[in-house]
Design a protein around this motif. Structure first.
Motif, PDB file in Angstrom:
ATOM      1  N   GLU A 140       1.031  10.974   1.865  1.00 51.50           N
ATOM      2  CA  GLU A 140       0.759  10.988   1.438  1.00 51.50           C
ATOM      3  C   GLU A 140      -0.582   9.135   2.022  1.00 51.50           C
ATOM      4  N   GLU A 172      -3.365  -0.091   5.439  1.00 52.70           N
ATOM      5  CA  GLU A 172      -3.410   1.511   4.810  1.00 52.70           C
ATOM      6  C   GLU A 172      -2.047   1.532   4.763  1.00 52.70           C
ATOM      7  N   GLY A 173      -1.446   2.379   4.024  1.00 51.20           N
ATOM      8  CA  GLY A 173      -0.118   3.010   4.212  1.00 51.20           C
ATOM      9  C   GLY A 173      -0.278   4.604   3.907  1.00 51.20           C
ATOM     10  N   GLU A 183      -1.394  -5.280   6.096  1.00 51.58           N
ATOM     11  CA  GLU A 183      -1.267  -4.068   5.315  1.00 51.58           C
ATOM     12  C   GLU A 183      -2.730  -4.045   5.323  1.00 51.58           C
ATOM     13  N   GLU A 208      -1.817   2.810  -9.123  1.00 55.51           N
ATOM     14  CA  GLU A 208      -2.792   3.451  -8.338  1.00 55.51           C
ATOM     15  C   GLU A 208      -3.173   4.440  -7.986  1.00 55.51           C
ATOM     16  N   PHE A 229      -9.336  -9.984  -0.168  1.00 55.72           N
ATOM     17  CA  PHE A 229      -7.437  -9.100   0.493  1.00 55.72           C
ATOM     18  C   PHE A 229      -6.629  -8.285  -0.154  1.00 55.72           C
ATOM     19  N   ARG A 263       6.495  11.160   0.427  1.00 51.77           N
ATOM     20  CA  ARG A 263       6.821  10.692  -0.455  1.00 51.77           C
ATOM     21  C   ARG A 263       8.113  12.484  -0.875  1.00 51.77           C
ATOM     22  N   ARG A 301     -10.634  -4.299   0.659  1.00 49.27           N
ATOM     23  CA  ARG A 301      -9.670  -4.628   2.180  1.00 49.27           C
ATOM     24  C   ARG A 301      -9.801  -4.096   3.356  1.00 49.27           C
ATOM     25  N   PHE A 304      -8.808  -2.971  -7.963  1.00 50.93           N
ATOM     26  CA  PHE A 304      -9.468  -3.106  -6.253  1.00 50.93           C
ATOM     27  C   PHE A 304      -9.280  -1.304  -6.377  1.00 50.93           C
ATOM     28  N   ALA A 359      -5.477   3.705   1.356  1.00 53.03           N
ATOM     29  CA  ALA A 359      -6.009   3.371   2.080  1.00 53.03           C
ATOM     30  C   ALA A 359      -6.605   1.867   0.583  1.00 53.03           C
ATOM     31  N   TYR A 389       9.575   5.647  -3.709  1.00 53.39           N
ATOM     32  CA  TYR A 389       9.403   6.843  -3.786  1.00 53.39           C
ATOM     33  C   TYR A 389       9.853   7.410  -2.800  1.00 53.39           C
ATOM     34  N   GLU A 427      -6.714   7.553  -1.499  1.00 57.05           N
ATOM     35  CA  GLU A 427      -5.926   7.913  -1.758  1.00 57.05           C
ATOM     36  C   GLU A 427      -6.215   8.883  -1.369  1.00 57.05           C
TER      37      GLU A 427
HETATM   38  N1  GAP Z   1      -0.241   4.886  -3.357  1.00 60.88           N
HETATM   39  C1  GAP Z   1       0.783   3.595  -2.657  1.00 60.88           C
HETATM   40  C2  GAP Z   1       0.165   3.155  -2.742  1.00 60.88           C
HETATM   41  O1  GAP Z   1      -0.832   2.622  -3.837  1.00 60.88           O
HETATM   42  P1  GAP Z   1      -0.033   0.831  -1.732  1.00 60.88           P
HETATM   43  O2  GAP Z   1       0.535   0.045  -0.406  1.00 60.88           O
HETATM   44  O3  GAP Z   1       0.453  -0.442  -2.508  1.00 60.88           O
HETATM   45  O4  GAP Z   1       0.563   2.635  -1.704  1.00 60.88           O
HETATM   46  C3  GAP Z   1      -2.053   1.010  -0.482  1.00 60.88           C
HETATM   47  O5  GAP Z   1      -1.290   0.427  -1.480  1.00 60.88           O
HETATM   48  C4  GAP Z   1      -3.073   0.313   0.001  1.00 60.88           C
HETATM   49  O6  GAP Z   1      -3.962  -0.195  -1.359  1.00 60.88           O
HETATM   50  C5  GAP Z   1      -2.620  -1.069   0.983  1.00 60.88           C
HETATM   51  O7  GAP Z   1      -2.402  -0.933   2.271  1.00 60.88           O
HETATM   52  C6  GAP Z   1      -3.569  -2.111   0.554  1.00 60.88           C
HETATM   53  O8  GAP Z   1      -5.176  -1.675   1.284  1.00 60.88           O
HETATM   54  C7  GAP Z   1      -4.437  -1.531  -0.676  1.00 60.88           C
HETATM   55  N2  GAP Z   1      -3.894  -2.810  -1.894  1.00 60.88           N
HETATM   56  C8  GAP Z   1      -2.432  -2.547  -2.440  1.00 60.88           C
HETATM   57  N3  GAP Z   1      -2.758  -3.634  -3.437  1.00 60.88           N
HETATM   58  C9  GAP Z   1      -4.304  -4.322  -3.424  1.00 60.88           C
HETATM   59  C10 GAP Z   1      -4.553  -5.833  -3.783  1.00 60.88           C
HETATM   60  N4  GAP Z   1      -3.598  -5.973  -5.323  1.00 60.88           N
HETATM   61  N5  GAP Z   1      -5.731  -5.589  -3.569  1.00 60.88           N
HETATM   62  C11 GAP Z   1      -6.466  -4.978  -2.682  1.00 60.88           C
HETATM   63  N6  GAP Z   1      -6.028  -4.385  -2.384  1.00 60.88           N
HETATM   64  C12 GAP Z   1      -4.538  -3.513  -2.690  1.00 60.88           C
END
Ligand code: GAP
Length: 447
Positions: free
Chosen positions: A310, A272-273, A270, A151, A193, A277, A317, A198, A313, A250, A202
């Protein structure tokens, strides 16, 4: 709905958005390369995010941290111990599944393996860490292990003091970053996806601890507005609140913006989150690095560790969502038309410019229009093939406006502007084109 992903994968390759990585070698699972149209689209999505999240605000600043970080970062963040998926294997065919993501009871000896059909063949779940490891320097031993960041967020936390002091920032403020992240996903797929490499967009917003709920609510609202601003269908977006079993190690509270992607037994996934934290990350880095990261609040004369809200996105995706949401098929006079209904603010090409025929000076006029518009919009000149084929090509890459120089242009210096969504055409004088396009973009979707 299921075959929309197949249609999009084919269209993306045909029109230069996305290709399978290393395709001439047979490809590599779940890795994709962005072609000319894909890069334009992705660049525009990132630029739009950057503009909204930092350029238009005075309380969020940008950062670009390194992908390789000190290995202790990942101990402090909890990724070494917590960033794991439970895996089960079929002992017969060696197929591998995520135990928390299967819709069958792998503990029941009568359950068949979805791949080979043999019953009762699953191993006990084993934990698997999702971080990619490599070695820094010439010696490949435990002491030289480094990780590709899973991340971008941690690069922001470890720079909290650097950015705050060098930019003379006072709470509340945010740090925004766009960059690559890597996860050795067990079940990648559904086109882009879930991939192993990727990009994330953030933003970490640092707040006074007792103001966390206010800012959490604020950023939830802002982020949903952003997806609407790129033209996504409101009915296909919704909030999902994480229950206690879903919350990351977290997070005190987490809401996902979900989109109705259409695949899987539950079509919503999903996008975006948005996470509260707390002071988890700064506290852990303070402890592991042995460096104080507290903030001195001059107004209240207090010293504390800020809480972090946080917004996280996925860039790829989001791009996939713009493709799914924009994909349209329609039949006009017995002919099938396919187009991508991108919002003009992110479309790879804003306007394509055509001479109707390659004579009577029309190409020169069309080229001049292209050159005049180029500093202001993403434009593309095309004189190849029939006008119908040129329109069709632009429809498939989602160009909202096509400008054609024709016989009438030679008489009165007007051109046609064809609107992708409605197929309506209007005439506009060449010297008003830039302004007219500006109006069309500004009022897009409001009719
Ligand atoms: N810093 C927090 C964090 O990384 P996450 O929900 O694990 O949170 C955030 O990831 C966003 O990153 C997800 O909502 C998604 O859009 C993107 N994402 C996470 N893993 C992915 C993957 N393997 N391939 C493509 N996008 C991914």
């Amino acid at each position: 709905m299921t075959n929309i992903m197949d249609k999009l994968t084919a269209l993306c390759k045909r029109r230069g958005f996305i290709y399978p990585s290393s395709e001439i070698y047979g490809g590599i699972n779940a890795c994709w390369d962005y072609g000319p149209m894909g890069v334009r689209l992705k660049t525009n999505i990132k630029a739009h995010w950057f503009r909204t999240m930092t350029r238009m605000r005075d309380d969020v600043v940008p950062l670009d941290a390194a992908i390789l970080m000190h290995p202790r970062v990942w101990e402090a963040s909890g990724h070494i111990t917590e960033f794991t998926d439970p895996l089960i294997d079929c002992k017969q065919c060696k197929a591998r599944f995520r135990a928390d993501d299967v819709d069958f009871d792998f503990k029941d000896p009568n359950t068949p393996c979805p791949r080979c059909g043999n019953r009762g063949t699953f191993t006990e779940p084993r934990m698997f860490n999702l971080m990619f490891k490599t070695f820094m320097g010439p010696v490949e031993d435990e002491a030289s292990v480094v990780y590709l960041r899973p991340e971008t967020a941690q690069g922001i936390y470890v720079n909290f003091d650097n950015v705050r002091i060098s930019s003379r920032l006072k709470l509340p403020f945010g740090i925004a970053q766009i960059g690559k992240a890597f996860r050795n996903e067990i079940t990648p797929g559904n086109f882009i996806f879930r991939t192993r490499e990727f990009e994330q967009m953030e933003m970490q917003f640092f707040v006074k601890p007792d103001e966390d709920q206010k800012w959490f609510d604020y950023w939830k609202e802002e982020r949903m507005k952003w997806y609407l601003s790129i033209g996504l269908t409101p009915e296909r977006l919704r909030w999902h609140e994480h229950g206690p079993n879903e919350l990351a190690h977290y997070a005190k509270a987490a809401f996902d913006i979900q989109y109705e992607f259409g695949f899987g037994s539950d079509p919503w996934h999903e996008l975006e989150g948005v996470h509260n934290r707390t002071d988890f990350d700064l506290k852990r880095h303070q402890e592991f690095a042995g460096k104080k990261l507290e903030y001195f609040d001059e107004a209240s004369r207090e010293r504390y560790l800020p809480y972090i809200i946080e917004t996280s996105a996925g860039c790829d995706r989001t791009l996939l969502v713009t493709l799914i949401d924009g994909y349209r098929e329609e039949e006009i006079k017995g002919e099938k038309r396919v187009f991508l209904g991108f919002h003009p603010s992110i479309a790879p090409i804003t306007a394509a410019i055509f001479p109707l025929v390659k004579k009577d000076g029309m190409p020169d006029i069309a080229k001049k229009i292209t050159a005049d518009l180029r500093p202001h919009y993403d434009v593309f000149y095309d004189a190849g093939g029939s006008i119908g084929r040129r329109y069709a090509r632009q429809d498939e890459v989602g160009t909202p406006f096509c400008i054609t120089v024709d016989g009438q242009t030679l008489e009165d210096q007007t051109v046609t502007i064809r609107h992708r969504n409605t197929l309506e055409q209007e005439r506009c004088s060449t010297d008003r084109l830039r302004e007219r396009l500006g109006d069309l973009i500004a009022t897009y979707g409001s009719a």
